[in-house]
Design a protein around this motif. Structure first.
Motif, PDB file in Angstrom:
ATOM      1  N   SER A  85      -3.157   8.892-151.297  1.00 25.66           N
ATOM      2  CA  SER A  85      -2.782   7.593-151.858  1.00 25.66           C
ATOM      3  C   SER A  85      -1.633   6.995-151.048  1.00 25.66           C
ATOM      4  O   SER A  85      -0.705   7.708-150.659  1.00 25.66           O
ATOM      5  CB  SER A  85      -2.348   7.736-153.322  1.00 25.66           C
ATOM      6  OG  SER A  85      -3.407   8.253-154.098  1.00 25.66           O
ATOM      7  N   GLU A  86      -1.708   5.679-150.852  1.00 19.61           N
ATOM      8  CA  GLU A  86      -0.680   5.019-150.038  1.00 19.61           C
ATOM      9  C   GLU A  86       0.581   4.760-150.858  1.00 19.61           C
ATOM     10  O   GLU A  86       0.517   4.406-152.033  1.00 19.61           O
ATOM     11  CB  GLU A  86      -1.201   3.692-149.496  1.00 19.61           C
ATOM     12  CG  GLU A  86      -0.206   3.001-148.549  1.00 19.61           C
ATOM     13  CD  GLU A  86      -0.745   1.728-147.934  1.00 19.61           C
ATOM     14  OE1 GLU A  86      -0.146   1.237-146.968  1.00 19.61           O
ATOM     15  OE2 GLU A  86      -1.785   1.224-148.422  1.00 19.61           O
ATOM     16  N   ILE A  87       1.721   4.933-150.220  1.00 20.50           N
ATOM     17  CA  ILE A  87       3.004   4.591-150.822  1.00 20.50           C
ATOM     18  C   ILE A  87       3.762   3.674-149.869  1.00 20.50           C
ATOM     19  O   ILE A  87       3.424   3.565-148.688  1.00 20.50           O
ATOM     20  CB  ILE A  87       3.863   5.840-151.139  1.00 20.50           C
ATOM     21  CG1 ILE A  87       4.213   6.593-149.841  1.00 20.50           C
ATOM     22  CG2 ILE A  87       3.170   6.744-152.130  1.00 20.50           C
ATOM     23  CD1 ILE A  87       5.233   7.696-150.036  1.00 20.50           C
ATOM     24  N   THR A  96      -9.321   5.713-143.734  1.00 22.35           N
ATOM     25  CA  THR A  96      -9.475   7.155-143.504  1.00 22.35           C
ATOM     26  C   THR A  96      -8.626   7.959-144.478  1.00 22.35           C
ATOM     27  O   THR A  96      -9.084   8.943-145.066  1.00 22.35           O
ATOM     28  CB  THR A  96      -9.085   7.509-142.058  1.00 22.35           C
ATOM     29  OG1 THR A  96      -9.922   6.778-141.153  1.00 22.35           O
ATOM     30  CG2 THR A  96      -9.234   8.991-141.798  1.00 22.35           C
ATOM     31  N   MET A  97      -7.377   7.562-144.650  1.00 17.74           N
ATOM     32  CA  MET A  97      -6.498   8.280-145.568  1.00 17.74           C
ATOM     33  C   MET A  97      -7.046   8.248-146.996  1.00 17.74           C
ATOM     34  O   MET A  97      -7.051   9.260-147.706  1.00 17.74           O
ATOM     35  CB  MET A  97      -5.097   7.647-145.539  1.00 17.74           C
ATOM     36  CG  MET A  97      -4.324   7.838-144.237  1.00 17.74           C
ATOM     37  SD  MET A  97      -3.816   9.559-143.964  1.00 17.74           S
ATOM     38  CE  MET A  97      -5.061  10.070-142.801  1.00 17.74           C
ATOM     39  N   LEU A 152      -0.121  12.072-150.561  1.00 18.61           N
ATOM     40  CA  LEU A 152       0.436  10.753-150.265  1.00 18.61           C
ATOM     41  C   LEU A 152       0.488  10.516-148.764  1.00 18.61           C
ATOM     42  O   LEU A 152       0.576  11.454-147.966  1.00 18.61           O
ATOM     43  CB  LEU A 152       1.849  10.623-150.842  1.00 18.61           C
ATOM     44  CG  LEU A 152       2.028  10.974-152.321  1.00 18.61           C
ATOM     45  CD1 LEU A 152       3.498  10.931-152.683  1.00 18.61           C
ATOM     46  CD2 LEU A 152       1.227  10.037-153.203  1.00 18.61           C
ATOM     47  N   TYR A 153       0.452   9.230-148.396  1.00 16.48           N
ATOM     48  CA  TYR A 153       0.657   8.874-146.992  1.00 16.48           C
ATOM     49  C   TYR A 153       1.348   7.517-146.924  1.00 16.48           C
ATOM     50  O   TYR A 153       1.350   6.740-147.891  1.00 16.48           O
ATOM     51  CB  TYR A 153      -0.666   8.815-146.219  1.00 16.48           C
ATOM     52  CG  TYR A 153      -1.369   7.483-146.316  1.00 16.48           C
ATOM     53  CD1 TYR A 153      -1.181   6.493-145.341  1.00 16.48           C
ATOM     54  CD2 TYR A 153      -2.203   7.183-147.390  1.00 16.48           C
ATOM     55  CE1 TYR A 153      -1.818   5.266-145.445  1.00 16.48           C
ATOM     56  CE2 TYR A 153      -2.836   5.964-147.488  1.00 16.48           C
ATOM     57  CZ  TYR A 153      -2.639   5.002-146.510  1.00 16.48           C
ATOM     58  OH  TYR A 153      -3.247   3.787-146.597  1.00 16.48           O
ATOM     59  N   GLU A 154       1.937   7.244-145.768  1.00 14.84           N
ATOM     60  CA  GLU A 154       2.572   5.945-145.537  1.00 14.84           C
ATOM     61  C   GLU A 154       2.527   5.614-144.051  1.00 14.84           C
ATOM     62  O   GLU A 154       2.714   6.488-143.203  1.00 14.84           O
ATOM     63  CB  GLU A 154       4.026   5.954-146.017  1.00 14.84           C
ATOM     64  CG  GLU A 154       4.727   4.614-145.790  1.00 14.84           C
ATOM     65  CD  GLU A 154       6.177   4.594-146.274  1.00 14.84           C
ATOM     66  OE1 GLU A 154       6.752   3.499-146.339  1.00 14.84           O
ATOM     67  OE2 GLU A 154       6.716   5.677-146.554  1.00 14.84           O
ATOM     68  N   LEU A 155       2.241   4.355-143.768  1.00 17.58           N
ATOM     69  CA  LEU A 155       2.453   3.837-142.416  1.00 17.58           C
ATOM     70  C   LEU A 155       3.883   3.328-142.391  1.00 17.58           C
ATOM     71  O   LEU A 155       4.167   2.181-142.740  1.00 17.58           O
ATOM     72  CB  LEU A 155       1.449   2.719-142.109  1.00 17.58           C
ATOM     73  CG  LEU A 155       0.171   3.136-141.398  1.00 17.58           C
ATOM     74  CD1 LEU A 155      -0.802   1.978-141.314  1.00 17.58           C
ATOM     75  CD2 LEU A 155       0.468   3.661-139.994  1.00 17.58           C
ATOM     76  N   ALA A 156       4.780   4.199-141.990  1.00 23.23           N
ATOM     77  CA  ALA A 156       6.212   3.931-142.125  1.00 23.23           C
ATOM     78  C   ALA A 156       6.797   3.456-140.797  1.00 23.23           C
ATOM     79  O   ALA A 156       6.194   3.592-139.731  1.00 23.23           O
ATOM     80  CB  ALA A 156       6.932   5.191-142.602  1.00 23.23           C
ATOM     81  N   ARG A 157       7.975   2.913-140.902  1.00 22.11           N
ATOM     82  CA  ARG A 157       8.674   2.462-139.703  1.00 22.11           C
ATOM     83  C   ARG A 157      10.000   3.218-139.586  1.00 22.11           C
ATOM     84  O   ARG A 157      10.732   3.364-140.570  1.00 22.11           O
ATOM     85  CB  ARG A 157       8.919   0.958-139.754  1.00 22.11           C
ATOM     86  CG  ARG A 157       9.525   0.374-138.484  1.00 22.11           C
ATOM     87  CD  ARG A 157       9.292  -1.111-138.394  1.00 22.11           C
ATOM     88  NE  ARG A 157       7.865  -1.401-138.207  1.00 22.11           N
ATOM     89  CZ  ARG A 157       7.372  -2.627-138.050  1.00 22.11           C
ATOM     90  NH1 ARG A 157       8.171  -3.661-138.082  1.00 22.11           N
ATOM     91  NH2 ARG A 157       6.085  -2.814-137.886  1.00 22.11           N
ATOM     92  N   GLU A 158      10.269   3.702-138.371  1.00 19.26           N
ATOM     93  CA  GLU A 158      11.516   4.409-138.092  1.00 19.26           C
ATOM     94  C   GLU A 158      12.325   3.610-137.068  1.00 19.26           C
ATOM     95  O   GLU A 158      11.760   2.901-136.225  1.00 19.26           O
ATOM     96  CB  GLU A 158      11.226   5.808-137.549  1.00 19.26           C
ATOM     97  CG  GLU A 158      10.458   6.675-138.544  1.00 19.26           C
ATOM     98  CD  GLU A 158      10.011   8.006-137.958  1.00 19.26           C
ATOM     99  OE1 GLU A 158       9.622   8.889-138.731  1.00 19.26           O
ATOM    100  OE2 GLU A 158      10.050   8.158-136.710  1.00 19.26           O
ATOM    101  N   TYR A 159      13.649   3.730-137.162  1.00 20.87           N
ATOM    102  CA  TYR A 159      14.546   2.905-136.351  1.00 20.87           C
ATOM    103  C   TYR A 159      15.431   3.808-135.489  1.00 20.87           C
ATOM    104  O   TYR A 159      16.292   4.520-136.017  1.00 20.87           O
ATOM    105  CB  TYR A 159      15.398   2.014-137.253  1.00 20.87           C
ATOM    106  CG  TYR A 159      14.561   1.096-138.117  1.00 20.87           C
ATOM    107  CD1 TYR A 159      14.298  -0.209-137.717  1.00 20.87           C
ATOM    108  CD2 TYR A 159      14.001   1.550-139.320  1.00 20.87           C
ATOM    109  CE1 TYR A 159      13.514  -1.053-138.502  1.00 20.87           C
ATOM    110  CE2 TYR A 159      13.219   0.720-140.102  1.00 20.87           C
ATOM    111  CZ  TYR A 159      12.983  -0.573-139.688  1.00 20.87           C
ATOM    112  OH  TYR A 159      12.203  -1.396-140.457  1.00 20.87           O
ATOM    113  N   ILE A 160      15.197   3.778-134.192  1.00 22.97           N
ATOM    114  CA  ILE A 160      15.928   4.633-133.258  1.00 22.97           C
ATOM    115  C   ILE A 160      16.962   3.780-132.516  1.00 22.97           C
ATOM    116  O   ILE A 160      16.592   2.843-131.792  1.00 22.97           O
ATOM    117  CB  ILE A 160      14.980   5.298-132.241  1.00 22.97           C
ATOM    118  CG1 ILE A 160      13.802   5.968-132.982  1.00 22.97           C
ATOM    119  CG2 ILE A 160      15.733   6.287-131.391  1.00 22.97           C
ATOM    120  CD1 ILE A 160      14.196   7.013-133.986  1.00 22.97           C
ATOM    121  N   PRO A 161      18.277   4.078-132.697  1.00 27.64           N
ATOM    122  CA  PRO A 161      19.308   3.257-132.057  1.00 27.64           C
ATOM    123  C   PRO A 161      19.222   3.359-130.533  1.00 27.64           C
ATOM    124  O   PRO A 161      18.791   4.370-129.964  1.00 27.64           O
ATOM    125  CB  PRO A 161      20.622   3.866-132.569  1.00 27.64           C
ATOM    126  CG  PRO A 161      20.244   4.703-133.741  1.00 27.64           C
ATOM    127  CD  PRO A 161      18.843   5.161-133.512  1.00 27.64           C
TER     128      PRO A 161
END
Length: 797
Positions: free
Chosen positions: A517-519, A510-511, A583-592
């Motif tokens: 474009s993926e980064i 879809t993106m 640009l787009y990214e399937l990113a990961r975030e880290y919540i303590p």
């Protein structure tokens, strides 16, 4: 491993005009993977052999010479050169008008100091060769050709720069394929052609080498065999052109005839060899032993190395003269005044060679072969071949006989072949084939396997054949993996995408379809990034997982938001003067977490762009993404509380009160912090929640049997009431006959009260059971109007 096709054809009849792509595919399918192939000199264009028949000084330049050159055409051409070694009647490489040399430089005719020059003379470097390939040439000057060729010949044919090189990726379990003969066996089996092996013949001088050298293996576990032959009256000189050509094609630099012979045999047979100068072998004794404590050796590369007691070495009566299987000593090499040499061909333990090479930080061609495990039966044929070449090249006089020592009692123990039971039923079951015993034996026979009853006896150069599964693999690769039918593994899991993998793939497609474009960015960032996106000092997101041993401050914490990461890439594109970037990214975030447990990892779909865009394009991207993911029942509310976004151009997405994302124009200060002086738009969607709410199963809806009824309606409401609120009210009240509600106009102007807006919808109604009448439609419209009035909207008069 590089392979010369010209050399290969010495052992197998491969058509010279064979399509190299087809050859590569065929031999790859049979188990020898081809990485690439290349025609030597393919980059050279329009370069021919020319003969200089006159030279004269340039009229306006003392250092230039004007030459008339015959290049095989009707008329000679004129070339202006600064070379000092060009004289009449020499043969030279001529790059004519519109030619290309090795560096890629294009040569065109032109004028030099007013005199026409119709080409250029070439040096060896400009042809992609060196003085090692042509020892009579000079490094700095024009290449004066001494080959047997004629004027007008293509330079590649004239100097033998026309072989085809094939690069193979050889796996470590196939040491036999690290040789021309090994790959020739594979090619012969692939094309069902006979293998033409040559048995070396050494004439000798009628004098025995017995008593001239004393060889003894002291560590019989690490050395199975050591053989040597002695050559006197050594005549060190350049190798003939055919040998130099083959070495060059295989990626080895020619040096002199003796060194070239050892390299040639190593490439042809896969057996490393070394030549010792006999005068530097003290006491005429060779001992294969472990190094003693404190012993050192200066190797051929000029480095003094301290040996350990684990290192296997070759020593004379007093000192180490080589590190076994790795490199010779400083005084073991061949020099111009060498008279008598010892050719060595030995078999060393692969693991020992590898550990020794790793310990001393020197991995050589020899060690890379030994460490894979070589066939000891190859030692004597390779030794004979080396001495045959000595006689063929007139490089010396070979003494009769060999000096040999074995780890065992005799060579018979080395010749013993393994026994593997041939189990046709098991092989057919294992491969899912229906081959007869004769068909299996025919395949194994062309691989030089022998048979003793029902047992297969693999050749000793195939140490990888240890089990019946190995025999099955040999049969499979020559039957053809592509001809064996595909079947499911009984009782095994079926390989397929998981629901989450399909979802992520849908996001990616879809993106890309929407032009983004993926980064991929790092998950660790600098704490300063939070300041750049105006994150409040008391925000919970500032509490990050700190990396104990970071590479630097810029990578010291795990990100709690991926927004700074994508903004860094957008800023880089902007600074590189890219007009726009999506640009787009399937990113990961880290919540303590509040305790010492691992952080919560959240998957976030984040996108950003600038250039030739506006808020409505952003809104369209978000809506289309949710639509493609089959997410429909969401609410959109304007928000002024998002710290990184413009307070008047931002919206939050929710489903049943659960926040699934935010999108909007970034705060101007954030854009300025990243050095972008135009509007930047971004969206952040919770990928895990999107997956939760996606409707992956599609329901079939048949085509309608009854016609639709449409009504247009225009209402006036406060300008701060979202259109979505009105749409939801209509859908909730209308009942099952409502098919769709589409906004087609929003108006604010002089005819509308200030602070109000006119909103127009097209309402489509349809029944699946009957044709709707006006009465049915009017009833539904009354319900819709009542719901709109409850939301503060009134019908426009």
């Amino acid at each position: 491993m590089n392979l010369s096709m010209r050399w290969l054809r010495e052992f197998v009849d491969i058509d010279e005009n064979i399509n190299m792509r087809e050859f590569s595919e065929a031999i790859t399918m049979s188990g020898s993977k081809v990485e690439s192939f290349e025609k030597e000199g393919s980059e050279l264009k329009n370069i021919v052999v020319g003969r200089v028949f006159s030279t004269e000084k340039h009229p306006d330049a003392d250092r230039l010479t004007v030459c008339k050159v015959d290049v095989g055409e009707a008329e000679p051409i004129q070339i202006v050169t600064a070379a000092t070694n060009v004289v009449p009647d020499v043969l030279v490489p001529v790059a004519k008008d519109n030619s290309v040399v090795h560096s890629g430089q294009k040569i065109k005719k032109g004028k030099l100091r007013g005199v026409l020059s119709q080409g250029m003379f070439c040096s060896v470097a400009e042809l992609g060769v060196t003085v090692h390939d042509f020892p009579y040439a000079i490094e700095d000057g024009i290449f004066l050709i001494q080959e047997d060729c004629k004027v007008g010949d293509d330079i590649r044919d004239a100097i033998g720069l026309n072989d085809t090189k094939v690069e193979f990726e050889i796996t470590s379990n196939r040491p036999d394929c690290f040789s021309v003969i090994g790959l020739a066996r594979e090619a012969a089996a692939t094309y069902n052609k006979p293998l033409k092996l040559h048995t070396p013949v050494v004439k000798g001088i009628g004098e025995s080498c017995e008593g001239m050298l004393d060889v003894k293996i002291e560590n019989k576990e690490l050395c199975k065999m050591y053989s040597a032959k002695i050559v006197k009256n050594v005549r060190v000189k350049p190798s003939p052109r055919w040998l130099r050509e083959r070495l060059r094609a295989m990626g080895v630099r020619p040096i002199n005839n003796i060194v070239d012979i050892t390299n040639y045999v190593m490439l042809e047979y896969g057996q490393p060899m070394h030549a010792f100068d006999l005068r530097f072998v003290d006491g005429a004794k060779i001992r294969i032993r472990n190094a003693k404590a404190g012993e050192t050796i200066t190797t051929l590369d000029g480095i003094e190395r301290k040996l350990s007691e684990k290192n296997l070495i070759i020593a004379d009566e007093n000192k180490p003269i080589a590190i076994a299987g790795v490199m010779g000593g400083e005084f073991s090499g061949i020099v111009d005044d060498t008279n008598t040499i010892v050719f060595e061909s030995a078999n060393f333990d692969g693991a020992s060679v590898r550990l020794t090479a790793k310990e001393h930080g020197m991995r050589t061609d020899a060690s890379s072969r030994y460490e894979k495990g070589l066939d000891p039966n190859n030692c004597l044929p390779a030794l004979q071949r080396a001495c045959e070449l000595v006689e063929l090249l007139d490089a010396g006089d070979v003494y009769d006989g060999e000096i040999i020592d074995f780890a065992g009692e005799s060579i018979d123990k080395i010749n013993v072949r393994k026994r593997i039971a041939l189990e046709p039923d098991w092989i057919n079951s294992f491969l899912d084939t229906k081959l007869s015993v004769d068909e299996m034996k025919a395949i194994l026979t062309k691989l030089e396997c022998e048979f003793d009853g029902e047992d297969v006896l693999p050749p000793t150069f195939r140490p990888d054949l240890q089990h019946k599964a190995d025999i099955a693999e040999e049969i499979a690769r020559f039957v053809g993996y592509n001809t064996i039918p595909s079947t499911s593994i009984s009782g095994g899991a079926q390989g397929k995408y998981t629901a989450r993998q399909k979802f992520d793939n849908k996001i990616a497609s879809t993106m890309l379809a929407l032009g983004l474009s993926e980064i991929m960015t790092y998950s660790f960032v600098s704490p300063k990034y939070y300041d750049k996106i105006l994150m409040p000092k008391d925000s919970k997101l500032r509490r990050s997982v700190v990396i104990t041993n970071p590479l630097g401050e810029d990578t010291s914490v795990m990100r709690t938001t991926a927004l700074p990461s994508i903004l860094e890439i957008l800023a880089k594109n902007y600074n590189n003067r890219n007009e726009k970037a999506y640009l787009y990214e399937l990113a990961r975030e880290y919540i303590p977490t509040t305790d010492d447990k691992l952080p919560v990892e959240k998957n976030k779909l984040i996108g950003g762009f600038y250039g030739l865009s506006d808020f409505f394009e952003l809104k369209g991207i978000v809506e289309e993404t949710l639509d493609r993911l089959s997410i429909y029942d969401y609410d959109v509310e304007a928000s002024a509380d998002e710290f990184a976004y413009h307070p008047g151009r931002c919206a939050v997405l929710t489903i049943d009160g659960e926040r699934i994302g935010v999108f909007g124009e970034l705060h101007p200060q954030v854009a300025e912090n990243y050095g972008i002086v135009e509007r930047v738009y971004a969206f952040e969607l919770e990928a895990d929640l999107l997956f939760k709410y996606t409707k992956s199963e599609k329901q079939y809806t048949p085509l309608p049997k009854f016609p639709a009824v449409t009504r247009d309606i225009a209402v006036i409401c406060d300008e701060n009431i979202p259109v979505l609120t009105l749409e939801k009210a209509m859908k909730k009240s209308a009942g099952s006959t409502l098919e769709s509600v589409k906004l087609f106009d929003v108006y604010q102007g002089e005819q509308i009260e200030k602070g109000k807006k006119n909103v127009a919808f097209r309402i489509t109604m349809r029944s699946h059971n009957e044709t709707l009448t006006d009465e049915h439609a009017n009833s539904t419209m009354k319900k819709i109007m009542k719901a709109l009035e409850n939301e503060g909207a009134v019908l426009r008069a």
